[in-house]
Design an enzyme around this catalytic site. Structure first.
Site, mmCIF file in Angstrom:
data_model
loop_
_atom_site.group_PDB
_atom_site.id
_atom_site.type_symbol
_atom_site.label_atom_id
_atom_site.label_comp_id
_atom_site.label_asym_id
_atom_site.label_seq_id
_atom_site.Cartn_x
_atom_site.Cartn_y
_atom_site.Cartn_z
ATOM 1 N N GLN A 1 0.848 -1.200 0.000
ATOM 2 C CA GLN A 1 0.000 0.000 0.000
ATOM 3 C C GLN A 1 0.878 1.243 0.000
ATOM 4 O O GLN A 1 0.375 2.351 -0.098
ATOM 5 C CB GLN A 1 -0.882 0.013 1.246
ATOM 6 C CG GLN A 1 -1.830 -1.163 1.322
ATOM 7 C CD GLN A 1 -2.451 -1.272 2.704
ATOM 8 O OE1 GLN A 1 -3.426 -0.608 3.028
ATOM 9 N NE2 GLN A 1 -1.880 -2.118 3.533
ATOM 10 N N ASN A 2 2.177 1.033 0.167
ATOM 11 C CA ASN A 2 3.072 2.179 0.275
ATOM 12 C C ASN A 2 3.330 2.816 -1.080
ATOM 13 O O ASN A 2 3.363 2.137 -2.101
ATOM 14 C CB ASN A 2 4.404 1.752 0.906
ATOM 15 C CG ASN A 2 4.214 1.275 2.324
ATOM 16 O OD1 ASN A 2 3.176 1.518 2.920
ATOM 17 N ND2 ASN A 2 5.200 0.590 2.867
ATOM 18 N N ASP B 1 6.091 4.838 -1.354
ATOM 19 C CA ASP B 1 7.431 5.399 -1.181
ATOM 20 C C ASP B 1 8.504 4.755 -2.068
ATOM 21 O O ASP B 1 9.658 5.202 -2.076
ATOM 22 C CB ASP B 1 7.871 5.305 0.291
ATOM 23 C CG ASP B 1 7.823 3.880 0.836
ATOM 24 O OD1 ASP B 1 8.018 2.917 0.070
ATOM 25 O OD2 ASP B 1 7.591 3.738 2.059
ATOM 26 N N HIS C 1 -1.285 1.429 -4.438
ATOM 27 C CA HIS C 1 -1.675 2.842 -4.369
ATOM 28 C C HIS C 1 -0.746 3.745 -5.179
ATOM 29 O O HIS C 1 -0.749 4.948 -4.990
ATOM 30 C CB HIS C 1 -1.722 3.305 -2.901
ATOM 31 C CG HIS C 1 -2.775 2.579 -2.093
ATOM 32 N ND1 HIS C 1 -2.827 2.579 -0.721
ATOM 33 C CD2 HIS C 1 -3.835 1.823 -2.494
ATOM 34 C CE1 HIS C 1 -3.861 1.854 -0.310
ATOM 35 N NE2 HIS C 1 -4.479 1.383 -1.370
ATOM 36 N N CYS D 1 2.840 17.242 -19.454
ATOM 37 C CA CYS D 1 2.952 16.039 -20.280
ATOM 38 C C CYS D 1 3.660 16.343 -21.593
ATOM 39 O O CYS D 1 3.308 17.300 -22.287
ATOM 40 C CB CYS D 1 1.547 15.498 -20.545
ATOM 41 S SG CYS D 1 1.538 14.058 -21.609
ATOM 42 N N CYS E 1 0.759 15.450 -24.465
ATOM 43 C CA CYS E 1 -0.440 16.262 -24.732
ATOM 44 C C CYS E 1 -0.385 17.640 -24.088
ATOM 45 O O CYS E 1 -1.286 18.451 -24.292
ATOM 46 C CB CYS E 1 -1.699 15.516 -24.298
ATOM 47 S SG CYS E 1 -1.969 15.514 -22.521
ATOM 48 N N SER F 1 -2.446 -1.160 9.253
ATOM 49 C CA SER F 1 -3.546 -1.123 10.218
ATOM 50 C C SER F 1 -4.750 -1.886 9.681
ATOM 51 O O SER F 1 -5.727 -2.087 10.395
ATOM 52 C CB SER F 1 -3.926 0.321 10.540
ATOM 53 O OG SER F 1 -4.217 1.018 9.353
ATOM 54 N N PRO G 1 3.592 -4.414 15.605
ATOM 55 C CA PRO G 1 3.694 -4.264 17.059
ATOM 56 C C PRO G 1 2.333 -4.062 17.737
ATOM 57 O O PRO G 1 2.205 -4.258 18.936
ATOM 58 C CB PRO G 1 4.582 -3.016 17.247
ATOM 59 C CG PRO G 1 4.765 -2.402 15.910
ATOM 60 C CD PRO G 1 4.253 -3.336 14.864
HETATM 61 P P1 NAD Z 1 -1.234 2.938 8.796
HETATM 62 O O1 NAD Z 1 -0.464 4.174 9.106
HETATM 63 O O2 NAD Z 1 -2.708 2.992 8.874
HETATM 64 O O3 NAD Z 1 -0.770 1.775 9.788
HETATM 65 C C1 NAD Z 1 0.590 1.514 10.034
HETATM 66 C C2 NAD Z 1 0.686 0.208 10.782
HETATM 67 O O4 NAD Z 1 2.063 -0.113 10.904
HETATM 68 C C3 NAD Z 1 0.092 0.223 12.176
HETATM 69 O O5 NAD Z 1 -0.741 -0.899 12.351
HETATM 70 C C4 NAD Z 1 1.322 0.145 13.081
HETATM 71 O O6 NAD Z 1 1.065 -0.560 14.290
HETATM 72 C C5 NAD Z 1 2.298 -0.592 12.216
HETATM 73 N N1 NAD Z 1 3.723 -0.354 12.489
HETATM 74 C C6 NAD Z 1 4.303 0.771 12.980
HETATM 75 N N2 NAD Z 1 5.640 0.603 13.058
HETATM 76 C C7 NAD Z 1 5.902 -0.653 12.599
HETATM 77 C C8 NAD Z 1 7.090 -1.408 12.430
HETATM 78 N N3 NAD Z 1 8.304 -0.908 12.747
HETATM 79 N N4 NAD Z 1 6.992 -2.682 11.941
HETATM 80 C C9 NAD Z 1 5.786 -3.196 11.615
HETATM 81 N N5 NAD Z 1 4.627 -2.525 11.763
HETATM 82 C C10 NAD Z 1 4.685 -1.262 12.247
HETATM 83 O O7 NAD Z 1 -0.728 2.464 7.356
HETATM 84 P P2 NAD Z 1 -1.464 1.581 6.225
HETATM 85 O O8 NAD Z 1 -2.203 0.457 6.854
HETATM 86 O O9 NAD Z 1 -0.422 1.315 5.223
HETATM 87 O O10 NAD Z 1 -2.579 2.525 5.584
HETATM 88 C C11 NAD Z 1 -2.384 3.892 5.386
HETATM 89 C C12 NAD Z 1 -2.496 4.412 3.980
HETATM 90 O O11 NAD Z 1 -1.543 5.454 3.896
HETATM 91 C C13 NAD Z 1 -2.146 3.486 2.857
HETATM 92 O O12 NAD Z 1 -3.133 3.651 1.912
HETATM 93 C C14 NAD Z 1 -0.811 3.982 2.276
HETATM 94 O O13 NAD Z 1 -0.905 4.114 0.860
HETATM 95 C C15 NAD Z 1 -0.626 5.338 2.825
HETATM 96 N N6 NAD Z 1 0.733 5.635 3.385
HETATM 97 C C16 NAD Z 1 1.877 5.271 2.744
HETATM 98 C C17 NAD Z 1 3.117 5.540 3.325
HETATM 99 C C18 NAD Z 1 4.376 5.098 2.615
HETATM 100 O O14 NAD Z 1 4.388 4.967 1.404
HETATM 101 N N7 NAD Z 1 5.463 4.814 3.357
HETATM 102 C C19 NAD Z 1 3.211 6.210 4.542
HETATM 103 C C20 NAD Z 1 2.019 6.588 5.163
HETATM 104 C C21 NAD Z 1 0.798 6.277 4.578
HETATM 105 ZN ZN ZN Z 2 -0.824 13.757 -21.542
#
Ligand code: NAD
Ligand code: ZN
Length: 265
Positions: free
Chosen positions: A104-105, A107, A139, A171, A174, A213, A238
């Site tokens: 979902q990240n 980054d 995402h 772009c 376009c 989460s 955690p």
């Molecule tokens: P969230 O912030 O809702 O949840 C993060 C989870 O990670 C929590 O359950 C927490 O307990 C756990 N956590 C914290 N530290 C940890 C560690 N060291 N090891 C393992 N687990 C740990 O994030 P989500 O569930 O990914 O949903 C949030 C939305 O935000 C997603 O749609 C995502 O696209 C976006 N998002 C992305 C980034 C990124 O790309 N790094 C950062 C923030 C949010």
């Molecule tokens: Zn374009």
């Protein structure tokens, strides 16, 4: 269950024996790289109101402000490095052909870990021309831009010039404004990427859920696809989540500590 030596051995064995492994990651997997999660204390939600910035409406209204916010996030991400958790996943992907990662990240750290592991200079593939489909960015990625009108998308590692609206990226095909290639509030995920993830989850005997989460849909339903097809879930987090009680093992620790132990070759 807090991870002790015996539990870790059992989990490692279950993963090794499984035919098909799905890994779903969330913001927690990048926490130890220095990137804030959204919902944890000190997360991005506290300092900004993303629902005011991460929407198509906000971009239409004020693209300069949206790009300023994304450019600052891009600079943070580019100053961070993949951690031991990303690296363990990358090595694991390289070691077996029946492993799929969906993140979902946005980054790009999984891609960077994978590139480092393969010692490859090849840029991360876009969803449209990916040369492998086992790393699924549900995402999108803030290290890619895409046209707000046509299909054009590209990797973008340079910082964005946000000094003026005319200086923002446009772009090459376009002429319309380029936007971050991420899924914003109110937008749908790329259907083909989601379907690949669900299919991989269905055929996997084990789904490892790390650092999420598990409240953002439809990503949170991916591990359920494994379970509904008779597989098991292993959670690494955690904290408790809605998936904790459904998991065969819930390893309460940081992904940087736990993943190398359960995926280690
Ligand atoms: P969230 O912030 O809702 O949840 C993060 C989870 O990670 C929590 O359950 C927490 O307990 C756990 N956590 C914290 N530290 C940890 C560690 N060291 N090891 C393992 N687990 C740990 O994030 P989500 O569930 O990914 O949903 C949030 C939305 O935000 C997603 O749609 C995502 O696209 C976006 N998002 C992305 C980034 C990124 O790309 N790094 C950062 C923030 C949010
Ligand atoms: Zn374009």
């Amino acid at each position: 269950m807090t991870a002790n030596g015996g539990t870790l051995r059992q989990v490692r064995g279950a993963i090794r024996r499984a035919q098909g492994v799905m890994i779903l990651t969330g913001a927690g997997v990048s926490a130890d790289s220095g990137i804030s999660t959204f919902r944890d204390f000190g997360g991005l939600w506290d300092r900004y109101r993303p629902e005011e910035l991460a929407t198509p409406q906000a971009f239409q209204r004020d693209p300069k402000v949206v790009w300023e916010w994304y450019d600052s996030r891009r600079r943070t991400v580019l100053s961070c490095r993949p951690n031991r958790g990303h690296k363990a996943i990358a090595q694991f992907l390289l070691s077996r052909e029946d492993v799929t990662l969906a993140t979902q990240n946005v980054d790009g750290l999984h891609q960077r870990a994978f590139e480092e592991a393969t010692d490859s200079l090849v840029m991360a593939p876009t969803p449209l021309d990916r040369d492998f489909d086992r790393t699924l960015e549900l995402h999108g990625s803030i290290l890619r831009t895409r046209c707000s009108v046509c299909e054009m998308s590209q990797q973008e590692y340079e910082s964005i010039d946000t000094s003026d609206v005319d200086a923002l990226p446009h772009c090459l095909d376009c002429g319309a404004m380029m936007r971050p290639d991420v899924v914003w509030f109110g937008e749908s995920l790329d259907g083909s990427v989601l379907e690949l993830a669900l299919e991989a989850a269905r055929v996997a005997e084990v789904c490892i859920v790390v650092g999420t989460s598990a409240v953002v849909q439809p990503a949170a339903s991916i591990p359920l696809a494994t379970q509904e097809s008779g597989g098991i879930m292993i959670e690494v987090n955690p904290e408790h989540t809605p998936l904790t009680s459904l998991s065969q093992w819930s390893l309460q620790g940081s992904s940087t500590e736990v993943l190398p132990q359960i995926l280690g070759l």
